[in-house]
Design a protein around this motif. Structure first.
Motif, PDB file in Angstrom:
ATOM      1  N   GLN A  47       7.823 128.442 102.060  1.00  0.00           N
ATOM      2  CA  GLN A  47       8.334 129.707 101.522  1.00  0.00           C
ATOM      3  C   GLN A  47       7.706 130.875 102.273  1.00  0.00           C
ATOM      4  O   GLN A  47       8.373 131.807 102.695  1.00  0.00           O
ATOM      5  CB  GLN A  47       7.991 129.779 100.022  1.00  0.00           C
ATOM      6  CG  GLN A  47       8.745 130.857  99.274  1.00  0.00           C
ATOM      7  CD  GLN A  47      10.256 130.603  99.340  1.00  0.00           C
ATOM      8  OE1 GLN A  47      10.726 129.501  99.120  1.00  0.00           O
ATOM      9  NE2 GLN A  47      11.021 131.643  99.691  1.00  0.00           N
ATOM     10  N   GLU A  48       6.384 130.782 102.460  1.00  0.00           N
ATOM     11  CA  GLU A  48       5.654 131.873 103.109  1.00  0.00           C
ATOM     12  C   GLU A  48       6.036 131.977 104.587  1.00  0.00           C
ATOM     13  O   GLU A  48       6.093 133.061 105.150  1.00  0.00           O
ATOM     14  CB  GLU A  48       4.152 131.605 102.974  1.00  0.00           C
ATOM     15  CG  GLU A  48       3.300 132.835 103.169  1.00  0.00           C
ATOM     16  CD  GLU A  48       1.852 132.538 102.796  1.00  0.00           C
ATOM     17  OE1 GLU A  48       1.570 132.526 101.578  1.00  0.00           O
ATOM     18  OE2 GLU A  48       1.043 132.309 103.706  1.00  0.00           O
ATOM     19  N   MET A  49       6.300 130.813 105.220  1.00  0.00           N
ATOM     20  CA  MET A  49       6.638 130.822 106.642  1.00  0.00           C
ATOM     21  C   MET A  49       8.029 131.410 106.875  1.00  0.00           C
ATOM     22  O   MET A  49       8.264 132.081 107.870  1.00  0.00           O
ATOM     23  CB  MET A  49       6.570 129.398 107.212  1.00  0.00           C
ATOM     24  CG  MET A  49       6.939 129.315 108.680  1.00  0.00           C
ATOM     25  SD  MET A  49       6.614 127.682 109.389  1.00  0.00           S
ATOM     26  CE  MET A  49       8.044 126.766 108.819  1.00  0.00           C
ATOM     27  N   GLY A  50       8.956 131.144 105.964  1.00  0.00           N
ATOM     28  CA  GLY A  50      10.323 131.634 106.148  1.00  0.00           C
ATOM     29  C   GLY A  50      11.106 130.734 107.082  1.00  0.00           C
ATOM     30  O   GLY A  50      11.661 129.729 106.658  1.00  0.00           O
ATOM     31  N   VAL A  86      14.074 121.497 110.257  1.00  0.00           N
ATOM     32  CA  VAL A  86      14.157 122.946 110.387  1.00  0.00           C
ATOM     33  C   VAL A  86      13.800 123.540 109.019  1.00  0.00           C
ATOM     34  O   VAL A  86      14.163 122.982 107.984  1.00  0.00           O
ATOM     35  CB  VAL A  86      15.598 123.365 110.782  1.00  0.00           C
ATOM     36  CG1 VAL A  86      15.786 124.870 110.657  1.00  0.00           C
ATOM     37  CG2 VAL A  86      15.906 122.876 112.193  1.00  0.00           C
ATOM     38  N   VAL A  87      13.040 124.626 109.021  1.00  0.00           N
ATOM     39  CA  VAL A  87      12.800 125.362 107.780  1.00  0.00           C
ATOM     40  C   VAL A  87      13.535 126.697 107.920  1.00  0.00           C
ATOM     41  O   VAL A  87      13.326 127.423 108.905  1.00  0.00           O
ATOM     42  CB  VAL A  87      11.292 125.601 107.549  1.00  0.00           C
ATOM     43  CG1 VAL A  87      11.072 126.429 106.279  1.00  0.00           C
ATOM     44  CG2 VAL A  87      10.555 124.272 107.466  1.00  0.00           C
ATOM     45  N   ARG A  88      14.449 126.942 106.980  1.00  0.00           N
ATOM     46  CA  ARG A  88      15.251 128.160 107.060  1.00  0.00           C
ATOM     47  C   ARG A  88      15.172 128.875 105.722  1.00  0.00           C
ATOM     48  O   ARG A  88      15.383 128.246 104.683  1.00  0.00           O
ATOM     49  CB  ARG A  88      16.705 127.797 107.396  1.00  0.00           C
ATOM     50  CG  ARG A  88      17.536 128.976 107.890  1.00  0.00           C
ATOM     51  CD  ARG A  88      18.914 128.546 108.353  1.00  0.00           C
ATOM     52  NE  ARG A  88      18.866 127.739 109.566  1.00  0.00           N
ATOM     53  CZ  ARG A  88      19.267 126.468 109.627  1.00  0.00           C
ATOM     54  NH1 ARG A  88      19.726 125.855 108.569  1.00  0.00           N
ATOM     55  NH2 ARG A  88      19.195 125.804 110.756  1.00  0.00           N
ATOM     56  N   GLY A  89      14.811 130.150 105.760  1.00  0.00           N
ATOM     57  CA  GLY A  89      14.687 130.927 104.521  1.00  0.00           C
ATOM     58  C   GLY A  89      13.704 130.292 103.550  1.00  0.00           C
ATOM     59  O   GLY A  89      13.896 130.303 102.345  1.00  0.00           O
ATOM     60  N   GLY A  90      12.653 129.658 104.122  1.00  0.00           N
ATOM     61  CA  GLY A  90      11.604 129.095 103.283  1.00  0.00           C
ATOM     62  C   GLY A  90      11.920 127.727 102.712  1.00  0.00           C
ATOM     63  O   GLY A  90      11.149 127.166 101.938  1.00  0.00           O
ATOM     64  N   LYS A  91      13.099 127.173 103.096  1.00  0.00           N
ATOM     65  CA  LYS A  91      13.488 125.871 102.532  1.00  0.00           C
ATOM     66  C   LYS A  91      13.679 124.835 103.640  1.00  0.00           C
ATOM     67  O   LYS A  91      14.149 125.168 104.726  1.00  0.00           O
ATOM     68  CB  LYS A  91      14.822 126.015 101.784  1.00  0.00           C
ATOM     69  CG  LYS A  91      14.762 126.923 100.564  1.00  0.00           C
ATOM     70  CD  LYS A  91      14.320 126.157  99.328  1.00  0.00           C
ATOM     71  CE  LYS A  91      14.353 126.996  98.071  1.00  0.00           C
ATOM     72  NZ  LYS A  91      13.291 128.033  98.013  1.00  0.00           N
ATOM     73  N   GLN A  92      13.354 123.594 103.302  1.00  0.00           N
ATOM     74  CA  GLN A  92      13.567 122.498 104.249  1.00  0.00           C
ATOM     75  C   GLN A  92      15.070 122.310 104.492  1.00  0.00           C
ATOM     76  O   GLN A  92      15.823 122.153 103.539  1.00  0.00           O
ATOM     77  CB  GLN A  92      12.946 121.221 103.668  1.00  0.00           C
ATOM     78  CG  GLN A  92      13.058 120.021 104.590  1.00  0.00           C
ATOM     79  CD  GLN A  92      12.303 118.816 104.023  1.00  0.00           C
ATOM     80  OE1 GLN A  92      11.215 118.959 103.467  1.00  0.00           O
ATOM     81  NE2 GLN A  92      12.894 117.644 104.170  1.00  0.00           N
TER      82      GLN A  92
END
Lengths: 466, 444
Positions: B356-359, B389-395
């Motif tokens: 979440q924090e990474m975005g 891929v993490v997009r918008g803080g989600k896997q």
């Protein structure tokens, strides 16, 4: 350890095999081993450790159809082996059983002559070779901060007998040296290494292993990499030099042609015999018969005579590497490919000296015609997932090529891809095939193998760098 | 001959042959392992082994030898080999044989049930785990097996000063290796559980979890090459720490093989990073009251809030540096240094919160080819990696055939967040998930 000896009496062997197969197993095997090894380490210019060790034990294996039971111990007395046989039999509760065929007692045929058995050479004489390599590495440059040299030898006596009448003894003598040099500028370290060896005794140092050359080469690699910028990342053509460059075939393709992954249809090359799986310029061979080579064998660790096996003939898949259990599972004859690290491992299908055969392409033209890309002079180790074919390996010494010219060294490069893709994308194969030594780790432990190839070019490959 | 008689004979003839002091290290191991594949027990292995190594001093120089045969020939061989080894030894600093500490910490014996679980029960566990993996999802076409193994080992140190220490280790390891196929895509997965109470293992859960991890990797593709924010999940981070744990060894530092030499007291990592070596950790795989040379062990901070507090020592490296041993002696041929239960202290955020924090960025769940793609001396690595891929803080979608490159020394400094999910995946080295900032990724 006196000469080649029978480690076990035939009557005891027969009794043990009968006991092991008494509950229904249709095949039984004893592998008995006695090995003496010596390792010497030189660090910071001084002999740091000399370590001698004796490995001794036996493994008993039985098959029931396609299933295997393996039991091993250090206790090789008649009682110890019978106890092992009981444990193997206890794991079986069905099957058609078998009888123990009369033994055909033999020594394995060996093409090489061991002139200086390592166990007859004083450690002090071995230590001199380490000093020679160390001195040559240090002399190469003031930037060499540390040199570590290892010497390793082993004399392995084995006896393999089974319920089909095999009863064969073999002696395998190995000698190797490994030099690792570290160059530093105070902030960063880079290392270089050389590690030649052979299926031979201390006479390896008469010609095959040049200790001073190993020291200089390791130092040269380390210093070259210390001054190299990091390798660009992306997809590029890659030229891979001969010798240890063959690790690309070993990882990208070799493991996926072992019965271990082929038998259950896991490998991407399962069920593809007769098909074109590689570019037509690729012929690949697994050869256990090359005299004195590190990966050569006399008989395999299941007592089968060794041989030369063409795996890929001008792009066409013609053979897999098959051990006895794989042979049952695949319904194809075994190829003398059953190998293991020691009695503490059940054997399985493994490589020996595995290489891409020489082709007809000009080495200089290969680089001149590639525009921008990577020239990998020395490869490091690698690994592969046979189910997906994904491989990766490190480039220990690489150079960047621009407009067909080598412009500067690059560090930190790795190559990744999928085995079935990369062997299709080989578009040049050079003329000078050479071999290099490595230890290959897999399901039956760590074993000596050669990799080899002439210089080759892969038209595009993912280069990991920064 | 009996092993105890062999030991007596060795220590006695050592004295007669000018070897003194002398020490014996003995280990025995009983193991069982079975692998289920294609619904049947495909391989079954039982072993009972022992090995003995000896070190001894000749004119103040240490020699080494080892054997797995315990007969009179072997005893002669050992004495001759130890002498030859000692006479060639030129190291300025010599290992010492230790008379022992006055007190050793109490290590609470963990309860186990390994002796009471029958072979048949173990086979059933393996079969159930494999079946559960296959039943969990129709895309699990087959497996590379599900395995259950147990190990009981004893080790003992005896020396001519009268030191006599012993310990017992018991462990089970279970794993499943599903293969998922969907159209042209193939994915492999691996899940492992370990412990000391086999009856507490839930084989169905093991199979299901392995299957879920594997299916999630289907249709993975490389991302475009470039710079990405990276989180190494605890297991991938553990692989990295394990590979580079040698940089914390005083032995490597003294031999110029680690860049941490002489940097005690300096900030070598982000203040978020604390690393502990705890040989007394309950249930740890390296838990022991004494180390490889018989020194009492204790818990210590190696890195505290980014500051290097100590390197790991044995008696020789400590003496050379004028400090006390940290109880990290490890026998491997000669006497070396190795971590015990060694881990990055967990933070407070869950993996979901880290993402979440990474975005936007990548979650790396697996790195492979560490013996080739990582250089423990320079700290450089370039590793074949898998993840999401993490997009918008989600896997989001799965990723494979990429390399993540960096330098471990720099990575320690670039840490932006440490997760709470500390795990020891069948290893004595453990990590939580870690956000390591931006790294170069090579893909398509």
């Amino acid at each position: 350890m006196k000469g080649e000896i029978f480690l076990l009496q035939t009557q005891v062997a027969e009794e043990v095999l009968a006991r092991a197969t008494a509950t229904g197993a249709d095949f039984g095997e004893i592998y008995l081993e006695d090995q003496t090894a010596q390792n010497i380490v030189l660090k910071s210019g001084k002999i740091e450790t000399v370590n001698s060790g004796r490995t001794h034990g036996a493994g008993i294996r039985v098959f029931v159809g396609n299933q295997a039971v393996y039991v091993y111990t250090n206790d090789t007395s008649r009682e110890g082996l019978l106890a092992c046989a009981e444990k193997a039999a206890a794991a079986v509760n069905q099957g058609k059983g078998c009888t123990v065929a009369p033994f055909a007692v033999t020594h394995a045929e060996k093409p090489e002559e061991i002139r200086l058995l390592p166990t007859d050479v004083p450690a002090a004489r071995k230590a001199e070779k380490l000093r020679e390599a160390d001195a040559a590495a240090r002399k190469y440059s003031d930037e060499i901060a540390q040199v570590q040299v290892r010497y390793m030898d082993r004399v392995q006596d084995v006896l393999i007998c089974n319920t089909e009448g095999t009863f064969v003894t073999d002696r395998r003598v190995y000698t190797r040296m490994a030099v690792n040099a570290v160059a530093t500028d105070g902030k960063e370290n880079q290392s270089g290494s050389m590690s030649p060896g052979g299926l031979m005794g201390f006479e390896a140092f008469d010609g095959r292993i040049d200790a001073a050359y190993c020291g200089r080469e390791a130092a040269r690699q380390a210093v070259t990499m210390l001054h190299a910028p990091v390798c660009p990342a992306g997809v590029f053509p890659v030229v891979i030099d001969n010798g240890f460059g063959g690790v690309i075939f070993h990882e990208a393709c070799g493991h996926s042609l072992e019965a271990t992954s082929v038998a259950y249809g896991i490998s991407e090359f399962s069920g593809r015999l007769g098909e074109m799986i590689a570019a037509p310029c690729v012929t690949a061979i697994d050869d256990g018969t090359i005299v004195n080579e590190w990966g050569s064998t006399h008989v395999d660790d299941e007592g089968m005579p060794t041989g030369r096996l063409v795996l890929i003939d001008h792009g066409r898949l013609v053979n897999y590497m098959i051990d006895r259990l794989g042979s049952r599972r695949m319904n194809m004859p075994p190829t003398g490919s059953g190998r293991r690290e020691s009695y503490a491992w059940a054997p399985t299908s493994r490589m020996r000296n595995t290489y891409i055969a020489a082709g007809e392409d000009d080495e200089q033209a290969m680089i001149a015609e590639m525009k921008e890309g990577l020239y990998a002079k020395y490869m490091g180790g690698g690994s592969v997932n046979p189910a997906t074919g994904e491989f990766n390996f490190a480039v220990n010494e690489g150079y960047w090529v621009k407009d067909g010219k080598i412009v500067h060294p690059v560090r930190g490069a790795s190559l990744i891809g999928r085995g079935s893709d990369v062997i299709m994308k080989i578009d040049r194969v050079g003329r000078n095939c050479t071999q290099a030594q490595g230890m290959c780790g897999s399901m039956s432990g760590s074993i000596p193998v050669n990799v080899g190839q002439p210089m080759i070019r892969v038209s595009s490959l993912t280069v990991g760098g920064r | 001959m009996e092993v105890s008689k062999f030991m007596d004979l060795l220590l006695e003839s050592a004295g007669k042959n000018g070897i003194g002091p002398a020490e014996i290290y003995y280990e025995d191991n009983d193991s069982f392992s079975a692998k289920a594949q294609r619904g049947v027990i495909d391989s079954y292995e039982v072993s009972s082994t022992c090995s003995l190594s000896m070190r001894g001093s000749v004119d103040g120089k240490m020699g080494f030898a080892s054997t797995e045969a315990f007969d009179e020939d072997s005893a002669e061989y050992m004495i001759r080999a130890v002498r030859e080894s000692a006479l060639l030894n030129e190291a300025e600093e010599q290992d010492e044989i230790f008379a022992g500490d006055e007190h050793y910490p109490e290590v609470e014996a963990e309860e186990d049930d390994l002796d009471s679980v029958s072979a048949e029960e173990k086979l059933q566990l393996a079969l159930k785990a494999e079946a559960a993996a296959k039943d969990a999802d129709p895309r699990i076409a087959q497996t590379e097996g599900a395995s259950v193994s147990t190990q009981v080992s004893h080790s003992m140190i005896r020396n001519t000063y009268g030191l006599n220490l012993s310990s017992t280790r018991k462990l089970f390891v279970a794993y499943a290796l599903p293969i998922a196929k969907d159209g042209e895509s193939t994915a492999t997965g691996f899940k492992m559980k370990y412990g000391r109470k086999l009856r507490e293992l839930d084989p169905e859960e093991l199979g299901r979890e392995a299957a879920a991890d594997t299916v999630a990797q289907l249709h993975a593709e490389p991302v475009t090459s470039g710079e990405y924010r990276i989180i190494f999940r605890h297991d991938a981070m553990q692989s990295l720490l394990q590979t580079f744990s040698g940089i914390f060894s005083a032995e490597n530092a003294q031999q110029k093989m680690s860049l941490l030499a002489g940097r005690e007291g300096e900030e070598i990592a982000s203040p978020l990073v604390s690393i502990t070596d705890d040989p007394l950790r309950r249930g740890g795989l390296a838990t022991s009251a004494f180390d490889g040379e018989g020194s009492a062990t204790f818990r210590k901070a190696v890195v505290e809030k980014g500051v290097l507090k100590t390197l790991l020592h044995n008696r020789k490296t400590a003496r050379k540096q004028g400090v006390k041993t940290t109880g990290n002696a490890r026998r491997a041929g000669g006497m070396h240094v190795a971590p015990s239960n060694f881990y990055i202290e967990p933070g407070t955020q869950t993996l979901a919160e880290l993402m979440q924090e990474m975005g936007d960025g990548l979650l790396i769940t697996d790195v492979s080819g560490l013996h080739a793609g990582a250089n423990p001396i320079s700290g450089d690595f370039s590793l074949l990696s898998k993840g999401f891929v993490v997009r918008g803080g989600k896997q989001a979608e799965p990723v494979e055939r990429i390399t993540v490159a960096g330098n471990f020394y720099q990575l320690l400094k670039s840490v932006r967040a440490v997760g709470s999910d500390l795990d020891f995946p069948g290893s004595s080295i453990g990590c939580p998930s870690v956000d390591v900032g931006v790294m170069p990724v090579s893909g398509k």
